[in-house]
Design an enzyme around this catalytic site. Sequence first.
Site, PDB file in Angstrom:
ATOM      1  N   VAL A 144      76.357  18.215   9.981  1.00  0.00           N
ATOM      2  CA  VAL A 144      75.977  17.323  11.079  1.00  0.00           C
ATOM      3  C   VAL A 144      77.021  16.229  11.278  1.00  0.00           C
ATOM      4  O   VAL A 144      77.399  15.900  12.400  1.00  0.00           O
ATOM      5  CB  VAL A 144      74.594  16.691  10.805  1.00  0.00           C
ATOM      6  CG1 VAL A 144      74.326  15.515  11.750  1.00  0.00           C
ATOM      7  CG2 VAL A 144      73.492  17.742  10.967  1.00  0.00           C
ATOM      8  N   GLU A 145      77.507  15.691  10.180  1.00  0.00           N
ATOM      9  CA  GLU A 145      78.426  14.547  10.268  1.00  0.00           C
ATOM     10  C   GLU A 145      79.801  14.938  10.805  1.00  0.00           C
ATOM     11  O   GLU A 145      80.333  14.255  11.680  1.00  0.00           O
ATOM     12  CB  GLU A 145      78.576  13.890   8.895  1.00  0.00           C
ATOM     13  CG  GLU A 145      77.339  13.172   8.395  1.00  0.00           C
ATOM     14  CD  GLU A 145      77.035  11.908   9.161  1.00  0.00           C
ATOM     15  OE1 GLU A 145      77.879  11.461   9.963  1.00  0.00           O
ATOM     16  OE2 GLU A 145      75.934  11.341   8.966  1.00  0.00           O
TER      17      GLU A 145
END
Length: 370
Positions: A144-145
Site C-alpha cells: 500500500v505504501e
Amino acid sequence: MNRLSALILGTLIGTMGFGLQAEAAQNTHAHHHVQNHGNRAQNIKSKIPPKDDALLKKLAADAGGITHEELRSAYLQAEKKQSIIDAMNRPGEAKPWYKYRQIFIVPKRINEGRKFLKDNRAIFDRAASTYQVNPEIVAAIIGVETYYGANMGNYRVLDALYTLGFHYPKRAEYFSKEFANYVKLAKQQGWKHNEIKGSYAGAMGMGQFMPWSYMRWAVDFNNDGHKDLFHNKADAIGSVANYFHEHGWIYGAPVTAKVKVERPEKIESLLAGDTKPNTTVGELRKLGVTVPAVYENKVRCRLFKFQTEKGWDYYIGFHNFYVITRYNKSPLYAMAVYDLSQEIIKKPAAENSHHKKPAHGKPVSHSHQK
C-alpha cells in the site's frame, strides 16, 4: 510503517504512513539520492525569520543530539513547495471507501504482493518468528505504501518537512518536530540533508517511515551494520514487523468482520471518536447488531461504517485493526491493508499445501467476512 504514539501516530500517523503517499503524483521510481535539478542557488534563503529561528533553537534543545546551527543550516537549504501543501489538502483518505479501495485492491498490486512475499519468504518467516506479526500484513503495508518499494516518493524529505513544518499552520507543530528529527536522523546515518527523497509528507523508504519512526523502530535485520529502509528488503520487512510488534499486534488474532446493522440510529454514537475498541461484541448484539457467532460476547471491538456505491457496509474492528491504525489513523487505510493482505495469501490449494509456517507455528486468522 507507517508510523502514529509518535509513537504512533505521531508517527504513526505519520507514521508510517499517509496511505496514499505512494500514489501522490509520483510516477517515477524513487531513489535514495537526489538527481541533478539544475541550479538551486537562486532559491536558497540567506536569512531566517526571528520567529522561525527561535523555534529552531527550541527544537534543537528538545530533540537532543543536534545543534541550533545544524538546524539553521538545514533550514537554509530547504525550499517551500506549494505542491506539497496541495497534496496535503487533498488526502486520499477523504475519498469514499468504494473509490479508495479501488486504488489498492487491484490484480496487479495483488499479484505483485504474492511475488514479493514468495521472493522474500525466508525474510518474512524470520520476521514472523522474531516479531510475531503475520507476513501478509507486513507485505500489504509495503504494498500500500510504496508498491513493494517501486515508488518511495520523489520529494526531497528536507523540503517536505520544511514546507509542512513552517508553512502549513494546522500541522506545523508535528512537522516542525519531524524536521528536527530528520536532521538528527541524517546526522546519525551520515546523509546529506538534501540527498534523501520520500513522500510529500516526508515519509521514507519501502515502509514510509517518518524520521521519528525511523530512529525508533527501524532495525538492522540483516546485521550488516546499517538500517537501510530504501534498498535493503530485509531491513524494510523487519522494521515494519517490529513496528507492529511494538504496537501490540497479536499474531493470528482476528482483525475485522462484517456485521449487519438493522437500526443504524441505535449505534450512531459508537461511530464517533478514535479507532480504539470502545465496546464489546455482546453490547453490539444487545443493540441489534448481527455479529458472526464465532466471536464471543466479551471480545472488545469497535464499529465502523464504510460507504459503498449503494449505501453503507458495517464492520467491527478488533484490537489488531486498531494496531494497523497506529501506522495510519484512517480506518479506510486499515481496511485496505487488511483486504490486500487477504488477497495476497489467497492461493491455489496445491500452492497453499507448500506454505511454510513461521517457527512458532501459530495459524493465520482469516476472520474478514464479506
